[in-house]
Design an enzyme around this catalytic site. Structure first.
Site, short mmCIF file in Angstrom:
data_model
loop_
_atom_site.label_atom_id
_atom_site.label_comp_id
_atom_site.label_asym_id
_atom_site.label_seq_id
_atom_site.Cartn_x
_atom_site.Cartn_y
_atom_site.Cartn_z
N GLU A 258 36.59 -55.77 -30.43
CA GLU A 258 35.81 -54.85 -31.27
C GLU A 258 34.51 -55.57 -31.56
OE1 GLU A 258 36.84 -51.92 -32.06
OE2 GLU A 258 38.92 -52.11 -31.44
N CYS A 297 30.62 -52.39 -39.23
CA CYS A 297 30.49 -52.20 -37.78
C CYS A 297 30.24 -50.74 -37.43
CB CYS A 297 31.75 -52.70 -37.09
SG CYS A 297 33.24 -51.99 -37.78
P1 NAP Z 1 31.10 -63.77 -35.00
O1 NAP Z 1 30.11 -64.79 -35.36
O2 NAP Z 1 31.22 -63.38 -33.57
O3 NAP Z 1 32.49 -64.31 -35.56
C1 NAP Z 1 33.64 -63.54 -35.48
C2 NAP Z 1 34.85 -64.43 -35.52
O4 NAP Z 1 34.91 -65.23 -34.35
C3 NAP Z 1 34.88 -65.40 -36.69
O5 NAP Z 1 36.20 -65.48 -37.17
C4 NAP Z 1 34.45 -66.71 -36.06
O6 NAP Z 1 34.94 -67.84 -36.75
C5 NAP Z 1 35.13 -66.59 -34.72
N1 NAP Z 1 34.57 -67.44 -33.68
C6 NAP Z 1 33.27 -67.73 -33.45
N2 NAP Z 1 33.16 -68.53 -32.36
C7 NAP Z 1 34.43 -68.74 -31.92
C8 NAP Z 1 34.97 -69.49 -30.85
N3 NAP Z 1 34.19 -70.16 -29.99
N4 NAP Z 1 36.32 -69.51 -30.70
C9 NAP Z 1 37.11 -68.82 -31.54
N5 NAP Z 1 36.65 -68.09 -32.57
C10 NAP Z 1 35.32 -68.05 -32.75
O7 NAP Z 1 30.87 -62.43 -35.79
P2 NAP Z 1 30.63 -62.22 -37.36
O8 NAP Z 1 29.28 -62.74 -37.67
O9 NAP Z 1 31.80 -62.68 -38.15
O10 NAP Z 1 30.65 -60.64 -37.44
C11 NAP Z 1 29.51 -59.85 -37.19
C12 NAP Z 1 29.67 -59.07 -35.92
O11 NAP Z 1 30.95 -58.47 -35.87
C13 NAP Z 1 28.69 -57.95 -35.84
O12 NAP Z 1 28.07 -58.01 -34.60
C14 NAP Z 1 29.53 -56.69 -35.93
O13 NAP Z 1 29.07 -55.62 -35.18
C15 NAP Z 1 30.84 -57.14 -35.43
N6 NAP Z 1 31.89 -56.35 -36.04
C16 NAP Z 1 32.54 -55.45 -35.26
C17 NAP Z 1 33.56 -54.69 -35.81
C18 NAP Z 1 34.31 -53.69 -34.98
O14 NAP Z 1 35.35 -53.24 -35.44
N7 NAP Z 1 33.85 -53.35 -33.82
C19 NAP Z 1 33.93 -54.88 -37.13
C20 NAP Z 1 33.25 -55.81 -37.89
C21 NAP Z 1 32.23 -56.55 -37.32
P3 NAP Z 1 34.01 -68.69 -37.74
O15 NAP Z 1 33.61 -67.80 -38.82
O16 NAP Z 1 34.91 -69.79 -38.15
O17 NAP Z 1 32.84 -69.14 -36.92
#
Ligand code: NAP
Length: 524
Positions: A258, A297
């Protein structure tokens, strides 16, 4: 507030990580409220414990019994509702309304799946679709069934919904019969950590059924095995990394993504300014821009308006936005709190600057603006910004998700086919809305944009009173979208269990297959 050390709940114990810690801050004051680290935690052992203890414990239960666990979880969390709402505000900058959206969304989704479990009753697997005769003889028969996968479900969540994100994924996995290892985004993980503490203290789940990794994922995903699954919510960039990990790429662990989405709202050419449908459109666009400071999102980012309704739409949106106060989320009347973290504010500022290259701001400018209840220069605030672009195809508007209180008005001719094509420029999204009372306009836009969207919301005068809007993700309907949105699918009632189950075909002697089918829940 003292600085809380967040530990992880793995292998049936709370374990505090060593080494480098991440600081969690109150986004309103920038005060450090907690620290998290996963250094030294044995992630392979965490997954093994879930597979060895949690999986058999869950899979020997019937759907009804698993449903009872979910109901117990929902009730246990609800008991601590006030504390969780407060924590949501301190750790995520949420207004009380935004906090309820997350926390009540979590308990509501758990309760929804609990009731689904009750309906599925004493079975432990599901039969799927109609049986089929496979040869000239009616004795030789085929069926499909869904059985729980023999592995662990790893959930990696985004920062914006630490409560709901944790619960909606866990509800489907646990009901299907898979144990969960949940990893919230570090920045706001204290809420998921406290929820896990409550579930552990209240002894809701059997050992190994629910674990929490609080802090960096470390090498967790490197240990995914062939029957495990990974459900990820977050940015497309992180998704791309996770899709390429050894568990997914080499061992065939299943992955659901997602990700980003440039959700759209289309105003139909038939809508009169001042009508119920027009007002609904204005209300829902502004709610999406301001709720959770636009960090949803599903929030509307692109607003398509027929050329001759542009002025009325702009005026309506600006007037409604002007009534939304930004500031201290604990204060009554404040509708827009701060963004969740410093990096989030930096990203959104960058997005606003990019949009300034192709659109003019008609409300707000990307600054803090006038803040209610804030007498310091701290906090990650940005007042809502509404842009208007004269070129509906401007690349920056369709290519970059600005994950904050920001949206852009884009003109179109009023032709439903053109509106749908413009929605498609977003390369696939979670939800798109059409506001219209004309069947040809509504159906033309809805059907035209359906291939680009996981969900289509039809707003009209007939539903203006009941409409929950496109921003609310409901457990009854699927959540996910094609292309840029990740290509995933969650929730949707029973459909949400499919990811955690193996669909297996059976072929053989019809009476034997029929007897097996009777052990499962009848066709879904
Ligand atoms: P993110 O930076 O991609 O992080 C998401 C998750 O991934 C966090 O738990 C992060 O952990 C983890 N993560 C990052 N790098 C990783 C790696 N190399 N290995 C394993 N895990 C890793 O996203 P965000 O800033 O939290 O969220 C914003 C984005 O999410 C937006 O683009 C939004 O559109 C999207 N979103 C989508 C939905 C949907 O349902 N489609 C819902 C909500 C948000 P850490 O925090 O520990 O780095």
């Amino acid at each position: 507030m003292s600085v809380q050390q967040l530990s992880s709940y793995v292998c049936g114990e709370w374990k505090t990580g060593s080494g480098k810690t991440a600081s969690l801050k109150n986004p309103t004051t920038e005060e450090v409220i907690a620290e998290a680290s996963t250094g030294g935690i044995d992630m392979a052992a965490a997954l093994a414990y879930a597979r060895e203890q949690g999986m058999p414990a869950l899979q020997e239960l019937t759907f009804a019994q698993r449903g009872q666990l979910l109901m117990a979880a929902s009730k246990a969390l609800h008991k601590y509702r006030d504390e969780l709402l407060e924590l949501s505000t301190t750790s995520g900058g949420n207004t009380r309304g935004d906090a309820k959206f997350d926390v009540d969304g979590a308990t509501g989704t758990l309760a929804f799946y609990a009731k689904l479990g009750e309906r599925l009753g004493e079975a432990r697997f599901l039969m799927h679709g109609e049986g089929v005769q496979l040869s000239r003889s009616p004795r030789y028969w085929g069926e499909h069934m869904l059985v729980p996968r023999r592995g662990v479900a790893v959930h990696v969540n985004a920062f914006n919904f630490p409560a709901w994100g944790t619960a909606e994924k866990a509800a489907c996995a646990l009901l299907a019969g898979m144990p969960v290892v949940s990893k919230p985004a570090t920045a706001t993980s204290i809420l998921a950590w406290r929820m896990t503490q409550i579930l552990v203290e209240e002894k809701v789940f059997p050992a190994g059924a629910f674990s929490l990794v609080c802090g960096s994922a470390g090498d967790l995903l490197d240990h995914l095995g062939c029957f495990d699954v990974l459900a990820f919510t977050g940015s497309s960039d992180t998704a791309a990394k996770l899709r390429g990990g050894p568990g997914v790429l080499q061992r065939g662990a299943r992955i659901n993504v997602e990700a980003d989405s440039l959700n759209a709202a289309v105003l139909g050419r038939d809508v009169e300014p001042g009508s119920d449908t027009f007002d609904l459109f204005v209300r829902e666009v502004v709610r999406d821009m301001t709720q959770k400071a636009g960090q949803k999102c599903t929030a509307i980012r692109r607003i398509f308006v027929p050329q001759d309704l542009l002025e009325a739409a702009r005026e309506g949106l600006v007037e409604e936005l002007s009534a939304q106060r930004t500031g201290d989320p604990t204060q009554r009347g404040v509708k827009v709190g701060p963004l969740a973290s410093e990096s989030q504010l930096r990203d959104v500022r960058g997005g606003v600057e990019r949009l300034k290259g192709c659109a003019k701001a008609v409300h707000g400018d990307g600054s803090r603006g006038e803040l209610t209840g804030i007498d310091h220069d701290k906090g990650y605030f940005m007042s809502p910004v509404l842009f208007e672009a004269s070129d509906a195809r401007a690349e920056a508007v369709h290519a970059h998700e600005v994950f904050g209180p920001v949206a852009t008005i884009l003109p179109y001719s009023g032709d439903p086919a053109e509106a749908a094509e413009l929605v498609g420029l977003g390369q696939g999204g979670l939800v798109a809305s059409i506001y219209s009372d004309d069947f040809d306009v509504a159906s033309g836009v809805a059907l035209g944009m359906a291939p680009y969207s996981g969900r289509v919301n039809l707003g009209s005068a007939k539903v203006a009173e009941q409409s929950l809007g496109p921003g609310a993700v409901l457990p009854q309907l699927i959540h996910g979208g094609p292309g840029r949105a990740g290509g995933g699918e969650e929730l949707g009632g029973l459909r949400g269990l499919g990811f955690y189950m193996q669909r297996t075909a059976l072929q053989g002697y019809k009476p034997v297959l029929e007897k097996i089918a009777k052990l499962g829940h009848p066709s879904v």
